[in-house]
Design a protein around this motif. Structure first.
Motif, PDB file in Angstrom:
ATOM      1  N   UNK A   1      24.837  23.598  68.559  1.00 55.09           N
ATOM      2  CA  UNK A   1      26.142  23.953  68.012  1.00 55.09           C
ATOM      3  C   UNK A   1      26.914  24.819  69.004  1.00 55.09           C
ATOM      4  N   UNK A   2      26.239  25.790  69.597  1.00 55.58           N
ATOM      5  CA  UNK A   2      26.931  26.712  70.495  1.00 55.58           C
ATOM      6  C   UNK A   2      27.322  26.067  71.814  1.00 55.58           C
ATOM      7  N   UNK A   3      26.613  25.035  72.234  1.00 53.28           N
ATOM      8  CA  UNK A   3      26.979  24.379  73.484  1.00 53.28           C
ATOM      9  C   UNK A   3      27.939  23.208  73.280  1.00 53.28           C
ATOM     10  N   UNK A   4      28.231  22.829  72.048  1.00 56.60           N
ATOM     11  CA  UNK A   4      29.107  21.679  71.815  1.00 56.60           C
ATOM     12  C   UNK A   4      30.466  21.816  72.505  1.00 56.60           C
ATOM     13  N   UNK A   5      31.161  22.962  72.404  1.00 61.38           N
ATOM     14  CA  UNK A   5      32.454  23.050  73.100  1.00 61.38           C
ATOM     15  C   UNK A   5      32.337  22.954  74.616  1.00 61.38           C
ATOM     16  N   UNK A   6      31.190  23.326  75.166  1.00 63.49           N
ATOM     17  CA  UNK A   6      30.985  23.193  76.611  1.00 63.49           C
ATOM     18  C   UNK A   6      31.082  21.733  77.018  1.00 63.49           C
ATOM     19  N   UNK A   7      30.576  20.836  76.176  1.00 56.96           N
ATOM     20  CA  UNK A   7      30.672  19.415  76.481  1.00 56.96           C
ATOM     21  C   UNK A   7      32.127  18.999  76.651  1.00 56.96           C
ATOM     22  N   UNK A   8      32.995  19.509  75.784  1.00 56.62           N
ATOM     23  CA  UNK A   8      34.415  19.167  75.879  1.00 56.62           C
ATOM     24  C   UNK A   8      34.992  19.676  77.196  1.00 56.62           C
ATOM     25  N   UNK A   9      34.631  20.894  77.575  1.00 50.28           N
ATOM     26  CA  UNK A   9      35.136  21.465  78.832  1.00 50.28           C
ATOM     27  C   UNK A   9      34.676  20.623  80.030  1.00 50.28           C
ATOM     28  N   UNK A  10      33.403  20.232  80.030  1.00 50.76           N
ATOM     29  CA  UNK A  10      32.888  19.424  81.129  1.00 50.76           C
ATOM     30  C   UNK A  10      33.518  18.035  81.138  1.00 50.76           C
TER      31      UNK A  10
ATOM     32  N   UNK B   1      25.039  13.110  76.337  1.00 46.68           N
ATOM     33  CA  UNK B   1      25.292  11.891  75.567  1.00 46.68           C
ATOM     34  C   UNK B   1      24.739  11.994  74.158  1.00 46.68           C
ATOM     35  N   UNK B   2      23.582  12.644  74.013  1.00 49.64           N
ATOM     36  CA  UNK B   2      22.978  12.803  72.690  1.00 49.64           C
ATOM     37  C   UNK B   2      23.856  13.654  71.779  1.00 49.64           C
ATOM     38  N   UNK B   3      24.273  14.816  72.275  1.00 52.91           N
ATOM     39  CA  UNK B   3      25.078  15.709  71.444  1.00 52.91           C
ATOM     40  C   UNK B   3      26.474  15.147  71.226  1.00 52.91           C
ATOM     41  N   UNK B   4      27.032  14.487  72.227  1.00 54.49           N
ATOM     42  CA  UNK B   4      28.365  13.888  72.106  1.00 54.49           C
ATOM     43  C   UNK B   4      28.397  12.854  70.978  1.00 54.49           C
ATOM     44  N   UNK B   5      27.275  12.188  70.752  1.00 54.22           N
ATOM     45  CA  UNK B   5      27.189  11.143  69.733  1.00 54.22           C
ATOM     46  C   UNK B   5      26.834  11.674  68.351  1.00 54.22           C
ATOM     47  N   UNK B   6      26.577  12.983  68.216  1.00 52.96           N
ATOM     48  CA  UNK B   6      26.272  13.549  66.902  1.00 52.96           C
ATOM     49  C   UNK B   6      27.393  13.183  65.928  1.00 52.96           C
ATOM     50  N   UNK B   7      27.097  12.569  64.783  1.00 47.61           N
ATOM     51  CA  UNK B   7      28.162  12.092  63.895  1.00 47.61           C
ATOM     52  C   UNK B   7      29.183  13.159  63.519  1.00 47.61           C
ATOM     53  N   UNK B   8      28.724  14.383  63.263  1.00 45.17           N
ATOM     54  CA  UNK B   8      29.656  15.447  62.895  1.00 45.17           C
ATOM     55  C   UNK B   8      30.589  15.794  64.058  1.00 45.17           C
ATOM     56  N   UNK B   9      30.065  15.733  65.268  1.00 47.39           N
ATOM     57  CA  UNK B   9      30.876  16.003  66.450  1.00 47.39           C
ATOM     58  C   UNK B   9      31.908  14.884  66.642  1.00 47.39           C
ATOM     59  N   UNK B  10      31.498  13.657  66.422  1.00 54.58           N
ATOM     60  CA  UNK B  10      32.417  12.519  66.502  1.00 54.58           C
ATOM     61  C   UNK B  10      33.526  12.679  65.471  1.00 54.58           C
ATOM     62  N   UNK B  11      33.154  13.076  64.267  1.00 52.87           N
ATOM     63  CA  UNK B  11      34.141  13.277  63.199  1.00 52.87           C
ATOM     64  C   UNK B  11      35.174  14.330  63.600  1.00 52.87           C
ATOM     65  N   UNK B  12      34.707  15.427  64.188  1.00 50.98           N
ATOM     66  CA  UNK B  12      35.621  16.490  64.638  1.00 50.98           C
ATOM     67  C   UNK B  12      36.597  15.950  65.681  1.00 50.98           C
ATOM     68  N   UNK B  13      36.090  15.199  66.653  1.00 50.01           N
ATOM     69  CA  UNK B  13      36.956  14.692  67.726  1.00 50.01           C
ATOM     70  C   UNK B  13      37.964  13.689  67.184  1.00 50.01           C
ATOM     71  N   UNK B  14      37.569  12.883  66.240  1.00 52.87           N
ATOM     72  CA  UNK B  14      38.507  11.928  65.642  1.00 52.87           C
ATOM     73  C   UNK B  14      39.624  12.654  64.907  1.00 52.87           C
TER      74      UNK B  14
END
Length: 217
Positions: A167-176, A192-205
């Motif tokens: 959870x804490x590193x998720x925004x780092x993925x966006x920065x990278x 790639x694993x965390x980027x595909x997390x369904x909740x993360x996908x939902x947030x980006x959509x």
């Protein structure tokens, strides 16, 4: 209004809101989401109106008349209230390791935060970043590789199963992602694993549908 209200900022830009929201979703807590667009006239007043007991910041959690703010405090509250979600690893020293990297993420990497803000609308070609930013990115890669070397047998996330560390590193993925930062194979696999997390996908959509933009940052 629900007993539990999570107050967040723009999904396109608010890194701390992303952390709080992901933690809330992964905890299984039922909550109402209230999004207050940031850096607009009246946003502080609106934040106080929604959650009077909290400072006018995001994220904040309103539970009845009580309030919890600061993302780390919200995450700890959720871990305590919803132990069945296993937001922290169960093994004592693994849990301590996870708390250590979360604390480092919470308090460090100022150069990365300053020079590479979270922006889900941005996708640039890679260009060398300032030396202190590259040092932050190198340290993050070191954390990821160390965790994957120790816990890959338990699952694909930093500590095997999904946890607050991810959870804490998720925004780092966006920065990278926004700066097309190259990654080695281990870090790319974790990304790639965390980027595909369904909740993360939902947030980006949801972020892609936002009409509010911030240009002065």
């Amino acid at each position: 209004m629900s007993e539990n209200v999570l107050v967040i900022g723009n999904k396109r830009y608010s890194s701390w809101s992303l952390r709080g929201w992901l933690a809330a979703r992964l905890s299984g807590m039922e909550f109402e989401e209230v999004l207050v667009p940031l850096y607009r006239p009246g946003c502080h007043e609106k934040l106080k109106e929604v959650n009077p007991a909290a400072p006018p910041k995001v994220p904040s959690l309103k539970v009845g008349d009580a309030a919890v703010w600061d993302t780390l405090a919200i995450c700890e509250f959720l871990a305590e209230q919803y132990p069945e979600a296993h937001l922290w690893p169960e093994a004592t020293f693994t849990r301590a390791h996870a708390r250590s990297v979360v604390a480092e993420m919470h308090s460090s990497f100022q150069a990365l935060r300053e020079h590479v803000p979270m922006d889900l609308s941005k996708k640039l070609s890679y260009a060398a970043l300032p030396e202190d930013v590259e040092a932050d990115i190198a340290r993050i890669g070191e954390i990821w590789r160390e965790c994957r070397s120790k816990y890959s047998g338990d699952g694909p996330y930093l500590f095997g199963k999904i946890s607050l560390a991810d959870v804490f590193f998720a925004p780092v993925l966006v920065r990278l992602y926004s700066h097309s930062v190259p990654l080695d194979d281990v870090c790319r696999g974790y990304f790639d694993t965390l980027w595909a997390l369904p909740e993360f996908v939902e947030w980006r959509m949801a972020a892609a549908q936002e009409e509010w933009t911030i240009t002065d940052y």
